[in-house]
Design an enzyme around this catalytic site. Structure first.
Site, short mmCIF file in Angstrom:
data_model
loop_
_atom_site.label_atom_id
_atom_site.label_comp_id
_atom_site.label_asym_id
_atom_site.label_seq_id
_atom_site.Cartn_x
_atom_site.Cartn_y
_atom_site.Cartn_z
N ASP A 252 46.39 47.26 77.97
CA ASP A 252 46.20 46.21 76.99
C ASP A 252 44.54 46.15 76.68
O ASP A 252 43.81 46.55 77.55
CB ASP A 252 46.74 44.95 77.26
CG ASP A 252 46.97 43.88 76.10
OD1 ASP A 252 46.64 44.39 74.83
OD2 ASP A 252 47.22 42.65 76.43
N GLU A 253 44.34 45.55 75.57
CA GLU A 253 42.68 45.34 75.38
C GLU A 253 41.95 46.59 75.51
O GLU A 253 40.84 46.68 76.30
CB GLU A 253 41.94 44.16 76.25
CG GLU A 253 42.88 42.78 76.14
CD GLU A 253 42.83 42.00 74.76
OE1 GLU A 253 42.01 42.51 73.99
OE2 GLU A 253 43.41 41.05 74.52
N CYS B 193 44.13 30.30 54.56
CA CYS B 193 44.85 30.48 53.39
C CYS B 193 46.38 30.77 53.76
O CYS B 193 47.32 30.50 52.80
CB CYS B 193 44.38 31.14 52.40
SG CYS B 193 44.70 33.02 52.78
N CYS C 178 41.74 36.47 56.38
CA CYS C 178 42.14 37.41 55.16
C CYS C 178 41.03 38.05 54.69
O CYS C 178 40.01 37.58 54.98
CB CYS C 178 42.90 36.83 54.18
SG CYS C 178 42.12 35.87 53.08
N GLY D 51 49.62 40.07 67.30
CA GLY D 51 50.54 40.37 68.04
C GLY D 51 50.69 41.67 68.88
O GLY D 51 51.77 42.32 69.27
N CYS E 256 46.13 34.41 58.19
CA CYS E 256 44.86 33.84 57.78
C CYS E 256 44.97 32.45 58.20
O CYS E 256 45.59 31.50 57.69
CB CYS E 256 44.48 34.06 56.43
SG CYS E 256 42.80 33.33 56.06
N GLY F 22 44.87 46.02 65.69
CA GLY F 22 44.83 44.89 64.60
C GLY F 22 44.08 43.70 65.04
O GLY F 22 43.20 44.10 65.99
N PRO F 23 43.74 42.88 64.43
CA PRO F 23 42.77 41.57 64.80
C PRO F 23 43.40 40.86 65.90
O PRO F 23 44.53 41.10 66.15
CB PRO F 23 42.60 41.03 63.41
CG PRO F 23 43.83 41.18 62.61
CD PRO F 23 44.56 42.41 63.24
P1 ADP Z 1 47.12 39.63 70.00
O1 ADP Z 1 47.30 40.25 71.43
O2 ADP Z 1 47.07 40.27 69.10
O3 ADP Z 1 45.64 38.89 70.09
P2 ADP Z 1 49.33 38.00 70.84
O4 ADP Z 1 50.43 38.99 71.14
O5 ADP Z 1 48.87 37.68 72.21
O6 ADP Z 1 48.42 38.76 69.72
O7 ADP Z 1 49.82 36.77 70.05
C1 ADP Z 1 50.50 36.98 69.01
C2 ADP Z 1 51.10 35.33 68.74
O8 ADP Z 1 50.10 34.33 68.51
C3 ADP Z 1 51.93 35.00 67.44
O9 ADP Z 1 53.32 35.56 67.86
C4 ADP Z 1 51.94 33.70 67.19
O10 ADP Z 1 52.85 32.99 68.13
C5 ADP Z 1 50.56 33.23 67.72
N1 ADP Z 1 49.53 32.95 66.74
C6 ADP Z 1 48.39 32.20 66.97
N2 ADP Z 1 47.64 32.36 65.99
C7 ADP Z 1 48.04 33.00 65.14
C8 ADP Z 1 47.41 33.65 63.85
N3 ADP Z 1 46.35 33.07 63.21
N4 ADP Z 1 48.30 34.56 63.07
C9 ADP Z 1 49.39 35.09 63.83
N5 ADP Z 1 49.99 34.63 65.04
C10 ADP Z 1 49.21 33.48 65.60
MG MG Z 2 46.23 40.70 73.13
ZN ZN Z 3 42.66 33.75 53.78
#
Ligand code: ADP
Ligand code: MG
Ligand code: ZN
Length: 203
Positions: free
Chosen positions: A100-101, A160, A196, A31, A157, A26-27
């Site tokens: 990860d990553e 929005c 989004c 999470g 997003c 995902g982006p």
């Molecule tokens: P990823 O590894 O996909 O970058 P993380 O697992 O590190 O994501 O972090 C997810 C957490 O980031 C969410 O549970 C929330 O607390 C926080 N968060 C910060 N900004 C956003 C956003 N725009 N959308 C969803 N979660 C966000």
């Molecule tokens: Mg991450």
């Molecule tokens: Zn949006």
């Protein structure tokens, strides 16, 4: 079952172990790391033999070897400089390999994961499916195609509040290759926003 048959049973079970690949994609901010940490914590409760890896380019939380999520969850991990090092660090006892990553490891990770699967490992990989300019981010889309299970997550997003399947680079300044890791930029919150489909086009 006497000792001899119990031994044979375990050994044949081991030979029958077939690999399993789960991809969490995902982006940014959706999470992925949180879900990866959730899975390895569950495996740890089950006393599984686990190895957790992240790429050494990811120093956004300093040089700490742990995995960190944006919400502050963490789990012990090992840092590697390339995909082949993962093979050297996984042995016969390892049951679960978490990475990860995935996007920072490049195409070589596909071969490495294939070898791990052939060795019967349960592999869980998290990574960005797309770059900040919405191109497929090698090797994650290929890993998604190979996977037994794909967990595709969306973020929220930042404009929005709808579901965000993209992330956008919002920092100005020098142009960067979306496929290359810039150590000064990896995951820095102020440089990227979840967007989004509609809001991706907004500045
Ligand atoms: P990823 O590894 O996909 O970058 P993380 O697992 O590190 O994501 O972090 C997810 C957490 O980031 C969410 O549970 C929330 O607390 C926080 N968060 C910060 N900004 C956003 C956003 N725009 N959308 C969803 N979660 C966000
Ligand atoms: Mg991450
Ligand atoms: Zn949006």
């Amino acid at each position: 079952m006497n000792y001899q048959t119990s031994f044979m049973y375990n050994e044949s079970m081991d030979n029958r172990r077939i690999g399993y690949l789960e991809v969490i994609a995902g982006p940014m901010y959706c999470g992925k790391t949180e879900e990866l940490i959730r899975q390895v914590k569950r495996a740890a409760i089950g006393k599984k033999n686990i190895r957790v890896f992240k790429h050494q380019i990811d120093t956004r939380y300093g040089f700490d070897k742990k995995l960190f999520s944006h919400a502050g969850l963490s789990f012990e991990s090992e840092m590697v400089g390339n995909a082949c090092q993962i093979l050297d660090m996984v042995d016969n006892k390892t049951q679960i390999v978490a990475i990860d990553e995935a996007q920072w490891f490049g195409e070589k990770l596909i071969d490495v994961i294939d070898i791990l699967l052939n060795r019967g490992k349960h592999v869980i990989v998290a990574g960005l499916a797309m770059t900040f300019n919405r191109q497929p981010f090698t090797p994650v889309p290929t890993l998604m195609a190979m996977a037994d299970k794909v967990t595709k997550l969306s973020a929220i997003c930042s404009i929005c509040g709808e579901e965000a399947v993209y992330h956008k680079r919002i920092s100005k300044g020098k142009t960067v290759d979306p496929h290359k890791a810039d150590p000064s930029l990896v995951g820095k919150i102020k440089n990227y926003q979840a967007r989004c489909r509609r809001c991706y086009k907004k500045p």
